[in-house]
Write a protein that holds these residues in place. Structure first.
Motif, PDB file in Angstrom:
ATOM      1  N   GLU A  13       0.813  -1.216   0.000  1.00 53.42           N
ATOM      2  CA  GLU A  13       0.000   0.000   0.000  1.00 53.42           C
ATOM      3  C   GLU A  13       0.848   1.270   0.000  1.00 53.42           C
ATOM      4  O   GLU A  13       0.338   2.359  -0.243  1.00 53.42           O
ATOM      5  N   ASP A  14       2.128   1.134   0.298  1.00 53.40           N
ATOM      6  CA  ASP A  14       3.000   2.296   0.406  1.00 53.40           C
ATOM      7  C   ASP A  14       4.394   1.904  -0.072  1.00 53.40           C
ATOM      8  O   ASP A  14       4.927   0.881   0.385  1.00 53.40           O
ATOM      9  N   LYS A  46       5.326   8.854   4.562  1.00 50.81           N
ATOM     10  CA  LYS A  46       6.178   8.323   5.623  1.00 50.81           C
ATOM     11  C   LYS A  46       7.651   8.593   5.321  1.00 50.81           C
ATOM     12  O   LYS A  46       8.186   8.124   4.313  1.00 50.81           O
ATOM     13  N   ARG A  47       8.294   9.328   6.218  1.00 56.84           N
ATOM     14  CA  ARG A  47       9.705   9.658   6.029  1.00 56.84           C
ATOM     15  C   ARG A  47      10.571   8.395   5.989  1.00 56.84           C
ATOM     16  O   ARG A  47      11.565   8.332   5.265  1.00 56.84           O
ATOM     17  N   LEU A  58       8.637  12.259  -0.783  1.00 58.36           N
ATOM     18  CA  LEU A  58       7.962  12.441   0.496  1.00 58.36           C
ATOM     19  C   LEU A  58       7.013  13.631   0.385  1.00 58.36           C
ATOM     20  O   LEU A  58       7.434  14.753   0.101  1.00 58.36           O
ATOM     21  N   LEU A  59       5.727  13.393   0.597  1.00 62.13           N
ATOM     22  CA  LEU A  59       4.736  14.462   0.539  1.00 62.13           C
ATOM     23  C   LEU A  59       4.726  15.211   1.865  1.00 62.13           C
ATOM     24  O   LEU A  59       4.485  14.633   2.922  1.00 62.13           O
ATOM     25  N   PRO A  64       6.044  20.286  -4.292  1.00 66.76           N
ATOM     26  CA  PRO A  64       5.224  20.960  -5.311  1.00 66.76           C
ATOM     27  C   PRO A  64       3.778  20.479  -5.353  1.00 66.76           C
ATOM     28  O   PRO A  64       2.854  21.297  -5.453  1.00 66.76           O
ATOM     29  N   LEU A  65       3.547  19.166  -5.265  1.00 67.15           N
ATOM     30  CA  LEU A  65       2.175  18.658  -5.316  1.00 67.15           C
ATOM     31  C   LEU A  65       1.352  19.165  -4.137  1.00 67.15           C
ATOM     32  O   LEU A  65       0.202  19.594  -4.302  1.00 67.15           O
ATOM     33  N   VAL A  66       1.929  19.140  -2.949  1.00 65.63           N
ATOM     34  CA  VAL A  66       1.215  19.621  -1.763  1.00 65.63           C
ATOM     35  C   VAL A  66       0.941  21.118  -1.879  1.00 65.63           C
ATOM     36  O   VAL A  66      -0.144  21.600  -1.532  1.00 65.63           O
TER      37      VAL A  66
END
Length: 282
Positions: A13-14, A46-47, A58-59, A64-66
């Motif tokens: 999942e990640d 998750k870092r 990492l969000l 940019p996306l955030v």
């Protein structure tokens, strides 16, 4: 926003990837193009995962996306205001009227065009957020402006909107004639403004908010003094990068000392039995 989240590599999942679907609420033009979603780019919150895999993004604030999503939510005002009649069959007495207000406390920096901010605006925002990160404050008050502490009432207000079934909610925003049975339409706008302004003033006076502001301003001032001293020791009038950093901190200091308390969303709740008002029957 209804972006589709899928595992980047099944069955894990990640990390994951995000994609636009026909159900996505973000307008195709112009905002979907700004997201720059790429199926080949794995993402994570998750870092631990990001540090173990160099290809994973990492969000976090500053990504940019955030940043684009944050600007979009400020641009899109859908759902930021509502008036809901919440039916509680065993409610006793007159309907209860109150407000839920969601504020963001952040550096007072404006972006002229949320879709296309300038490099200078983005740099100033990142710099200011380094000292004073945005924080969210949610306040629930009654129609008189008093805080609500009753756990039972808070529980009623926390339920998600129900459009079907027994005890479904009623959207009074699209039924002004029903709202008029409960509160005078002529005074309702003033009551809303008073609620907004009163909560904003209270937030500005909160000791913890004042402490955060003072601490952030001190941190920025110390950083500014350190950079100025370092530049003087160099005796280098041509150190353009250092001078640009100093100018940037000087420019954002006022936005930290006097941050914005911005209303993100505001809703009015009316809580009562289904028989409250003849129009609600049936």
């Amino acid at each position: 926003m209804q972006l589709k989240k899928r595992p980047f590599v099944w069955p894990s999942e990640d990390p994951f990837k995000l994609a636009v679907t026909p159900q996505t609420l973000i307008p195709r033009l112009p905002w979907q193009a700004e997201l720059k979603l790429d199926d080949s780019q794995p993402l994570t919150w998750k870092r631990r995962i990001a540090t173990s895999r160099a290809d994973v993004t990492l969000l976090r604030p500053g990504t940019p996306l955030v940043n684009v999503i944050e600007r979009f939510t400020r641009w899109d005002d859908r759902g930021t205001a509502f008036i809901t009649y919440r039916i509680v069959p065993d409610w006793q007495g007159e309907p209860w009227i109150g407000f839920k207000l969601c504020f963001t406390i952040e550096p007072a920096l404006d972006i002229a065009d949320l879709l296309a901010p300038t490099r200078g605006e983005l740099a100033a925002s990142r710099c200011a957020q380094r000292y004073f990160a945005a924080s969210a404050q949610t306040v629930i008050i009654d129609v008189n402006g008093d805080d609500v502490f009753d756990p039972a009432l808070l529980g009623i207000l926390e339920h998600p909107y129900r459009s079907e079934g027994r005890g479904s909610d009623i959207n009074l925003g699209s039924r002004p004639h029903l709202l008029a049975e409960i509160i005078d339409p002529g005074t309702f706008p003033r009551i809303c403004r008073d609620a907004r302004d009163g909560v904003r003033q209270r937030l500005a006076r909160q000791p913890e908010v004042a402490e955060r502001i003072a601490e952030a301003a001190r941190s920025a001032e110390i950083d500014l003094q350190r950079r100025q001293s370092r530049l003087q020791r160099r005796q280098s009038a041509g150190d353009a990068m250092a001078r640009a950093d100093i100018a940037l901190i000087e420019a954002i200091l006022l936005s930290i000392r006097k941050p914005a308390i911005r209303l993100d969303a505001m809703g009015c709740f009316v809580v009562g039995a289904k028989t409250a008002g003849a129009h609600f029957i049936g």
